[in-house]
Design an enzyme around this catalytic site. Structure first.
Site, PDB file in Angstrom:
ATOM      1  N   HIS A  72       0.834  -1.197   0.000  1.00 33.33           N
ATOM      2  CA  HIS A  72       0.000   0.000   0.000  1.00 33.33           C
ATOM      3  C   HIS A  72       0.874   1.255   0.000  1.00 33.33           C
ATOM      4  O   HIS A  72       1.715   1.420   0.871  1.00 33.33           O
ATOM      5  CB  HIS A  72      -0.931   0.007   1.211  1.00 33.33           C
ATOM      6  CG  HIS A  72      -2.161  -0.833   1.011  1.00 33.33           C
ATOM      7  ND1 HIS A  72      -3.325  -0.649   1.700  1.00 33.33           N
ATOM      8  CD2 HIS A  72      -2.399  -1.845   0.154  1.00 33.33           C
ATOM      9  CE1 HIS A  72      -4.238  -1.526   1.289  1.00 33.33           C
ATOM     10  NE2 HIS A  72      -3.686  -2.271   0.356  1.00 33.33           N
ATOM     11  N   TYR A 200      -9.326   5.684   7.154  1.00 33.95           N
ATOM     12  CA  TYR A 200      -9.468   6.032   8.576  1.00 33.95           C
ATOM     13  C   TYR A 200     -10.454   7.193   8.640  1.00 33.95           C
ATOM     14  O   TYR A 200     -10.185   8.262   8.083  1.00 33.95           O
ATOM     15  CB  TYR A 200      -8.133   6.484   9.170  1.00 33.95           C
ATOM     16  CG  TYR A 200      -7.124   5.373   9.371  1.00 33.95           C
ATOM     17  CD1 TYR A 200      -6.292   4.943   8.335  1.00 33.95           C
ATOM     18  CD2 TYR A 200      -6.971   4.766  10.615  1.00 33.95           C
ATOM     19  CE1 TYR A 200      -5.355   3.937   8.533  1.00 33.95           C
ATOM     20  CE2 TYR A 200      -6.029   3.763  10.828  1.00 33.95           C
ATOM     21  CZ  TYR A 200      -5.230   3.354   9.785  1.00 33.95           C
ATOM     22  OH  TYR A 200      -4.301   2.355   9.991  1.00 33.95           O
ATOM     23  N   PRO A 292      -4.841   0.812  18.712  1.00 30.09           N
ATOM     24  CA  PRO A 292      -4.505   0.297  17.383  1.00 30.09           C
ATOM     25  C   PRO A 292      -4.538   1.317  16.245  1.00 30.09           C
ATOM     26  O   PRO A 292      -4.157   0.991  15.126  1.00 30.09           O
ATOM     27  CB  PRO A 292      -5.568  -0.785  17.153  1.00 30.09           C
ATOM     28  CG  PRO A 292      -6.683  -0.454  18.074  1.00 30.09           C
ATOM     29  CD  PRO A 292      -6.078   0.240  19.245  1.00 30.09           C
ATOM     30  N   LYS A 296       0.463   0.146  15.097  1.00 31.86           N
ATOM     31  CA  LYS A 296       1.848   0.053  15.592  1.00 31.86           C
ATOM     32  C   LYS A 296       2.133  -1.179  16.469  1.00 31.86           C
ATOM     33  O   LYS A 296       3.297  -1.525  16.683  1.00 31.86           O
ATOM     34  CB  LYS A 296       2.190   1.306  16.421  1.00 31.86           C
ATOM     35  CG  LYS A 296       2.358   2.556  15.596  1.00 31.86           C
ATOM     36  CD  LYS A 296       3.719   2.602  14.933  1.00 31.86           C
ATOM     37  CE  LYS A 296       3.779   3.570  13.782  1.00 31.86           C
ATOM     38  NZ  LYS A 296       3.492   2.998  12.467  1.00 31.86           N
ATOM     39  N   TYR A 384       3.654   6.668  10.221  1.00 32.80           N
ATOM     40  CA  TYR A 384       2.786   5.529   9.876  1.00 32.80           C
ATOM     41  C   TYR A 384       3.589   4.408   9.213  1.00 32.80           C
ATOM     42  O   TYR A 384       3.379   3.226   9.507  1.00 32.80           O
ATOM     43  CB  TYR A 384       1.654   5.997   8.955  1.00 32.80           C
ATOM     44  CG  TYR A 384       0.584   4.952   8.738  1.00 32.80           C
ATOM     45  CD1 TYR A 384      -0.468   4.803   9.637  1.00 32.80           C
ATOM     46  CD2 TYR A 384       0.624   4.096   7.633  1.00 32.80           C
ATOM     47  CE1 TYR A 384      -1.446   3.830   9.451  1.00 32.80           C
ATOM     48  CE2 TYR A 384      -0.338   3.123   7.437  1.00 32.80           C
ATOM     49  CZ  TYR A 384      -1.372   2.995   8.352  1.00 32.80           C
ATOM     50  OH  TYR A 384      -2.328   2.028   8.163  1.00 32.80           O
TER      51      TYR A 384
HETATM   52  P1  FAD Z   1       0.839 -11.537  21.744  1.00 35.90           P
HETATM   53  O1  FAD Z   1       0.445 -11.573  20.327  1.00 35.90           O
HETATM   54  O2  FAD Z   1      -0.201 -11.189  22.763  1.00 35.90           O
HETATM   55  O3  FAD Z   1       1.482 -12.941  22.086  1.00 35.90           O
HETATM   56  C1  FAD Z   1       1.765 -13.340  23.406  1.00 35.90           C
HETATM   57  C2  FAD Z   1       1.708 -14.837  23.496  1.00 35.90           C
HETATM   58  O4  FAD Z   1       2.042 -15.230  24.810  1.00 35.90           O
HETATM   59  C3  FAD Z   1       0.315 -15.394  23.233  1.00 35.90           C
HETATM   60  O5  FAD Z   1       0.373 -16.406  22.270  1.00 35.90           O
HETATM   61  C4  FAD Z   1      -0.158 -15.890  24.581  1.00 35.90           C
HETATM   62  O6  FAD Z   1      -1.014 -17.015  24.482  1.00 35.90           O
HETATM   63  C5  FAD Z   1       1.165 -16.243  25.253  1.00 35.90           C
HETATM   64  N1  FAD Z   1       1.092 -16.213  26.714  1.00 35.90           N
HETATM   65  C6  FAD Z   1       0.401 -15.360  27.504  1.00 35.90           C
HETATM   66  N2  FAD Z   1       0.579 -15.658  28.791  1.00 35.90           N
HETATM   67  C7  FAD Z   1       1.391 -16.723  28.832  1.00 35.90           C
HETATM   68  C8  FAD Z   1       1.932 -17.490  29.900  1.00 35.90           C
HETATM   69  N3  FAD Z   1       1.648 -17.207  31.162  1.00 35.90           N
HETATM   70  N4  FAD Z   1       2.738 -18.520  29.591  1.00 35.90           N
HETATM   71  C9  FAD Z   1       3.031 -18.816  28.303  1.00 35.90           C
HETATM   72  N5  FAD Z   1       2.543 -18.125  27.247  1.00 35.90           N
HETATM   73  C10 FAD Z   1       1.734 -17.080  27.513  1.00 35.90           C
HETATM   74  N6  FAD Z   1      -2.553  -4.242  16.654  1.00 35.90           N
HETATM   75  C11 FAD Z   1      -2.715  -3.605  15.525  1.00 35.90           C
HETATM   76  O7  FAD Z   1      -1.770  -2.984  15.043  1.00 35.90           O
HETATM   77  N7  FAD Z   1      -3.944  -3.641  14.906  1.00 35.90           N
HETATM   78  C12 FAD Z   1      -5.025  -4.333  15.425  1.00 35.90           C
HETATM   79  O8  FAD Z   1      -6.096  -4.360  14.838  1.00 35.90           O
HETATM   80  C13 FAD Z   1      -4.874  -4.992  16.626  1.00 35.90           C
HETATM   81  N8  FAD Z   1      -5.898  -5.678  17.204  1.00 35.90           N
HETATM   82  C14 FAD Z   1      -5.702  -6.288  18.408  1.00 35.90           C
HETATM   83  C15 FAD Z   1      -6.760  -6.943  19.041  1.00 35.90           C
HETATM   84  C16 FAD Z   1      -6.590  -7.552  20.284  1.00 35.90           C
HETATM   85  C17 FAD Z   1      -7.761  -8.258  20.966  1.00 35.90           C
HETATM   86  C18 FAD Z   1      -5.327  -7.501  20.917  1.00 35.90           C
HETATM   87  C19 FAD Z   1      -5.118  -8.145  22.283  1.00 35.90           C
HETATM   88  C20 FAD Z   1      -4.268  -6.847  20.262  1.00 35.90           C
HETATM   89  C21 FAD Z   1      -4.441  -6.240  19.012  1.00 35.90           C
HETATM   90  N9  FAD Z   1      -3.395  -5.569  18.372  1.00 35.90           N
HETATM   91  C22 FAD Z   1      -3.585  -4.925  17.208  1.00 35.90           C
HETATM   92  C23 FAD Z   1      -2.065  -5.520  18.889  1.00 35.90           C
HETATM   93  C24 FAD Z   1      -1.157  -6.574  18.252  1.00 35.90           C
HETATM   94  O9  FAD Z   1      -1.913  -7.686  17.875  1.00 35.90           O
HETATM   95  C25 FAD Z   1      -0.117  -6.892  19.285  1.00 35.90           C
HETATM   96  O10 FAD Z   1       0.670  -5.722  19.469  1.00 35.90           O
HETATM   97  C26 FAD Z   1       0.783  -8.073  18.955  1.00 35.90           C
HETATM   98  O11 FAD Z   1       0.026  -9.266  19.005  1.00 35.90           O
HETATM   99  C27 FAD Z   1       1.944  -8.156  19.939  1.00 35.90           C
HETATM  100  O12 FAD Z   1       2.612  -9.372  19.795  1.00 35.90           O
HETATM  101  P2  FAD Z   1       3.257 -10.103  21.043  1.00 35.90           P
HETATM  102  O13 FAD Z   1       3.910 -11.303  20.480  1.00 35.90           O
HETATM  103  O14 FAD Z   1       4.030  -9.127  21.833  1.00 35.90           O
HETATM  104  O15 FAD Z   1       2.023 -10.503  21.984  1.00 35.90           O
HETATM  105  C1  DHB Z   2      -5.858  -2.880  10.927  1.00 33.42           C
HETATM  106  C2  DHB Z   2      -5.773  -2.598  12.254  1.00 33.42           C
HETATM  107  C3  DHB Z   2      -5.312  -1.378  12.642  1.00 33.42           C
HETATM  108  O1  DHB Z   2      -5.194  -1.084  13.917  1.00 33.42           O
HETATM  109  C4  DHB Z   2      -4.934  -0.413  11.737  1.00 33.42           C
HETATM  110  O2  DHB Z   2      -4.522   0.797  12.173  1.00 33.42           O
HETATM  111  C5  DHB Z   2      -5.003  -0.705  10.423  1.00 33.42           C
HETATM  112  C6  DHB Z   2      -5.464  -1.958  10.021  1.00 33.42           C
HETATM  113  C7  DHB Z   2      -6.384  -4.205  10.507  1.00 33.42           C
HETATM  114  O3  DHB Z   2      -6.733  -5.002  11.374  1.00 33.42           O
HETATM  115  O4  DHB Z   2      -6.468  -4.435   9.304  1.00 33.42           O
END
Ligand code: FAD
Ligand code: DHB
Length: 389
Positions: A72, A200, A292, A296, A384
């Site tokens: 994009h 957005y 979100p 980021k 961004y």
């Molecule tokens: P996570 O993806 O949370 O991974 C952590 C892992 O650790 C998980 O698999 C979990 O099961 C595991 N874990 C937890 N506790 C334990 C434990 N005690 N022992 C062992 N394992 C454990 N970001 C965006 O940019 N756009 C979005 O639309 C967006 N939507 C989101 C929606 C939700 C509901 C959430 C929670 C987050 C969203 N985010 C979004 C943020 C983005 O998905 C996260 O920043 C990203 O997943 C971070 O990755 P991570 O690996 O740090 O954590």
């Molecule tokens: C999506 C999520 C976001 O938070 C964003 O800023 C842009 C796209 C997505 O889930 O596609």
């Protein structure tokens, strides 16, 4: 069992760190509370910054992303139906990639499985021990038995609700938090996206986002009050609400139907400091949360573990502790810049209960300034698509 680095969590942060270490010959074991299927079933982020694209390439898992991901070159901003396109290419000559977090996770899991590196799924009651001493340990339960993993370092990549951050004595940790009084109701649908690029939208009824996962699969969000329950949102109610927040031509073009996933995510800004406690490091959502709006969260998780992985590889390869000693300070600078941008995008595009008439005029003025100023657009585009450091 013994390993050099025990990684807690097989989300994008844990899996990417595992991949960086594995490629440098550093031994790591990943402990994940859930099953692989459960981790892959969570619908989350969708946009990769250029730095994340480059990192996936650098660790040899970018092939499918380039084949199936969507490059994009810009986004559309809309304010009460008035629209403005930001062209990243002409503004700063950078782009982003639309490629879902699920796909990134899938690619990293496949690469890890192919390499034979150990991941222990469904590890429960994970406990982090002795990370302030000469050697750390992680205890966990699996198949009804308690196991011990001895290690040099622990990487807490277990998300906001994980065990790593809460294992640190509260007196050693400072936290900074803002909870927003609303969430995002998200819907996934197998219909072509309403537009080629993300939209957005600020509207007096609240924020809306039109995103996508592929040319045939769309992801849409609307801002909802914190008190809303997903059960109260039929597909029809969601589509009516989304249409009401878009400009009329876009609303008309929207292809609706039965959703394949629907969930509400709360919005929060959160940072823990510092990110190192002896032999324990925090990375990704375990360390920080962004709302979100700036896309980021996933990208910050990637940049954290790039820094942590590089520092650990340096520690083992060059016997230098400089990288791990500087990890917290280095990544926190970038984290706070992403926190600022995500907070700013959220403030511009959402309706806050306390905003009032003055606040709405200020939001409109911010939008008008942005659409009339090349340098303001460059600044948004630079943030961004991802700051370079
Ligand atoms: P996570 O993806 O949370 O991974 C952590 C892992 O650790 C998980 O698999 C979990 O099961 C595991 N874990 C937890 N506790 C334990 C434990 N005690 N022992 C062992 N394992 C454990 N970001 C965006 O940019 N756009 C979005 O639309 C967006 N939507 C989101 C929606 C939700 C509901 C959430 C929670 C987050 C969203 N985010 C979004 C943020 C983005 O998905 C996260 O920043 C990203 O997943 C971070 O990755 P991570 O690996 O740090 O954590
Ligand atoms: C999506 C999520 C976001 O938070 C964003 O800023 C842009 C796209 C997505 O889930 O596609």
């Amino acid at each position: 069992m013994r390993t050099q680095v025990a990684i807690i969590g097989a989300g994008p942060a844990g899996l990417m760190l595992g991949r960086i270490l594995e490629r440098a010959g550093v031994d790591a074991v990943i402990l994940e509370r859930r099953s692989a299927e459960y981790v892959l079933g969570r619908i989350r982020a969708g946009v990769l910054e250029q730095g994340s694209i480059e990192l996936l390439d650098a660790v040899g898992v970018g092939e499918r992303m380039h084949r199936e991901g969507l490059v994009h070159d810009g986004v559309e901003l809309s304010f009460d139906g008035d629209t403005h396109r930001l062209d990243f290419t002409s503004l700063i000559n950078r782009h982003v990639m639309v490629y879902g977090q699920t796909e990134v996770t899938h690619d990293l899991m496949n690469a890890r499985a192919a390499s034979g590196a150990t991941t222990i799924y469904e590890a429960s009651d994970v406990r982090l021990l002795d990370f302030d001493g000469d050697g750390a340990r992680v205890e966990y339960r699996k198949d009804g038995q308690t196991h011990v993993l001895e290690c040099d370092f622990i990487a807490g990549c277990d998300g906001y609700h994980g065990v790593s951050r809460v294992s640190v004595p509260a007196s050693a940790l400072q936290t900074f938090e803002r909870v927003y009084p609303f969430g995002w109701l998200g819907v996934l649908i197998d219909q072509p996206p309403v537009a080629d690029e993300l939209i957005y939208a600020h509207h007096e009824r609240g924020f809306a986002l039109c995103s996508m996962r592929s040319p045939a699969r769309s992801r849409y969000y609307v801002q909802v009050a914190q008190s809303e329950r997903v059960e109260d949102w039929s597909d029809d109610r969601f589509w009516d609400e989304l249409r009401s927040r878009l400009n009329p031509a876009t609303a008309e073009a929207l292809k609706t139907g039965a959703s394949i996933e629907k969930s509400i995510a709360p919005l929060r800004s959160f940072v823990a400091e510092p990110l190192r406690f002896g032999r324990l490091f925090l990375a990704g959502d375990a360390a920080h949360i962004v709302p979100p709006t700036g896309a980021k969260g996933l990208n910050l998780a990637m940049s954290d573990v790039k820094a942590l992985g590089t520092a650990l590889v340096e520690y083992y390869g060059e016997k230098s502790a400089a990288g791990i000693d500087n990890y917290s300070q280095t990544v926190l600078r970038r984290i706070w810049k992403a926190e600022r941008f995500s907070w700013w995008m959220t403030s511009l595009l959402h309706v806050f209960p306390e905003t009032g008439a003055f606040g709405r005029r200020i939001q409109r003025a911010e939008f008008d300034y942005l659409t009339g100023s090349h340098v303001a657009q460059q600044s948004l585009a630079e943030n961004y698509t991802g700051l370079l450091d």
